[in-house]
Design an enzyme around this catalytic site. Sequence first.
Site, mmCIF file in Angstrom:
data_model
loop_
_atom_site.group_PDB
_atom_site.id
_atom_site.type_symbol
_atom_site.label_atom_id
_atom_site.label_comp_id
_atom_site.label_asym_id
_atom_site.label_seq_id
_atom_site.Cartn_x
_atom_site.Cartn_y
_atom_site.Cartn_z
ATOM 1 N N LYS A 262 0.849 -1.191 0.000
ATOM 2 C CA LYS A 262 0.000 0.000 0.000
ATOM 3 C C LYS A 262 0.880 1.234 0.000
ATOM 4 O O LYS A 262 1.924 1.253 0.661
ATOM 5 C CB LYS A 262 -0.912 0.025 1.236
ATOM 6 C CG LYS A 262 -1.718 1.314 1.399
ATOM 7 C CD LYS A 262 -2.490 1.361 2.706
ATOM 8 C CE LYS A 262 -3.168 2.703 2.912
ATOM 9 N NZ LYS A 262 -3.904 2.802 4.191
ATOM 10 N N GLU B 197 -8.555 12.194 12.397
ATOM 11 C CA GLU B 197 -7.735 11.042 12.788
ATOM 12 C C GLU B 197 -6.861 11.359 13.995
ATOM 13 O O GLU B 197 -5.983 12.229 13.935
ATOM 14 C CB GLU B 197 -6.863 10.586 11.618
ATOM 15 C CG GLU B 197 -6.164 9.266 11.886
ATOM 16 C CD GLU B 197 -5.881 8.469 10.621
ATOM 17 O OE1 GLU B 197 -5.315 7.379 10.741
ATOM 18 O OE2 GLU B 197 -6.231 8.937 9.520
ATOM 19 N N GLU C 25 -11.544 11.157 -4.537
ATOM 20 C CA GLU C 25 -11.435 11.102 -3.072
ATOM 21 C C GLU C 25 -10.628 12.287 -2.540
ATOM 22 O O GLU C 25 -11.006 12.903 -1.543
ATOM 23 C CB GLU C 25 -10.782 9.790 -2.639
ATOM 24 C CG GLU C 25 -10.628 9.673 -1.131
ATOM 25 C CD GLU C 25 -10.065 8.330 -0.698
ATOM 26 O OE1 GLU C 25 -9.366 8.294 0.335
ATOM 27 O OE2 GLU C 25 -10.331 7.321 -1.386
ATOM 28 N N GLU D 288 -7.358 -1.831 2.604
ATOM 29 C CA GLU D 288 -6.608 -0.618 2.926
ATOM 30 C C GLU D 288 -6.634 -0.348 4.423
ATOM 31 O O GLU D 288 -5.616 0.022 5.032
ATOM 32 C CB GLU D 288 -7.213 0.563 2.162
ATOM 33 C CG GLU D 288 -6.536 1.891 2.427
ATOM 34 C CD GLU D 288 -7.251 3.065 1.774
ATOM 35 O OE1 GLU D 288 -6.981 4.204 2.192
ATOM 36 O OE2 GLU D 288 -8.075 2.840 0.865
#
Length: 421
Positions: free
Chosen positions: A179, A224, A406, A268
């Site tokens: 990733k 986050e 996104e 992910e």
Amino acid sequence: MLAKVILDFGSARMRATTVAIDDPGPLERFLPESGPSTAFIRRGEGFVGLGEAARFETDTLEAADVWWEEISQQIDHDSEMPGEFGVGPLAVGLFTFDPDRSEERSVLTVPQTVIGRRGGRCWMTRLGVSHNDMALPPPRGPVQAPVGSTRIGGSMSEDVWTGIVGEVVSLIRSDEVAKVVLARDLRVRADEPIDLRFLLDRLIENYPMTWAYLVDGMVGATPELLLRRQDGLVTSRVLAGTVWQGSEGHEGRQLAAELARSEKDISEHEFAVTSVAEALAPYCHAMNVPDAPSVLRLPNVMHLATDITGVVGPESGALGLAAALHPSAAVCGTPTHLALDIISELESLDRGRYAGPVGWVGMNGDGEWAIALRGGQVRADSPNDIQLFAGAGIVADSDPQIELAETDAKLVPMLQALGLG
């Protein structure tokens, strides 16, 4: 490494005084028009910091951790609220994503005055040799909305960026890496210097569930939480996997269900959860990692979310834990060293403090560190310009155009605040 100490901690111990105060209303209204100031606010709780008693510029979180430990040992704190989480002298910081590949510096500052609210209790802390006056500073006057905001492009065109996404997908499908999180930027120019307090106000109003931050010219509203350390309990909120259309009514429920079933997004997300859990494990006596993520709803996007918790000893402070966790797979990739190399080679962007830790640490090692997302940087030499950032996690099933969409969705909070959303 550069340390700039405004108050001479070496020649005399510093005295800090904390008093309980009546509810002062919105904390952000105490941010002054000029001079150093910081903010870290969620759902009306948190703090603003005024002035700068000390400042440390560095390349690493580890060096900042050592510096703050030395400084905090020289502060005598008298408090009407002893033992309360987040109350007292604080160090507020903002760190670069990758110090080896950035011209930006990380910074840790100690505010002279802190005004805070948590759990319905409010306080003010002042740091200095002497301060007999503990009256609240006057609230600010009106803030200025950006004038003539105009998009002036980014470091690369959209076509170039989607081409890079395609290259990374090929690398992942050939098993060179699992990733990679790729970022892009967008610059906005105004006719007059941008008042970051106005942007912070709009972000607090529109995105109350996020951590709104203002540190050293960077402002944003991040969903986050890298970690919170409180009384030996550490919590980390991992976000990865995103949808970004309507979030209300039937459409919102359907999108949330689709996100929770999406193999691409779950894959992910699992990379990010694993990276945080493995980084925390050496510091924890016990840990809890949920088997499946939940769906976090924000006004314009939804994310897969997992809250990891653990028990740590007194030797593991919030800033040291942040150093161990950063960069996680949520903002970098897996394996970390390979993802960093690919980002450096292909991204063609100095992220600066974007996707680095932002937050605070107290004298006892408790603190909160979020990830500096959904934000923008204004630099002292160009006060009319702001550089916005957004990223997307690339895995084997990623579609370049969808990943571009996104990042567009993640730019919305800042563009709205600038009057361009």
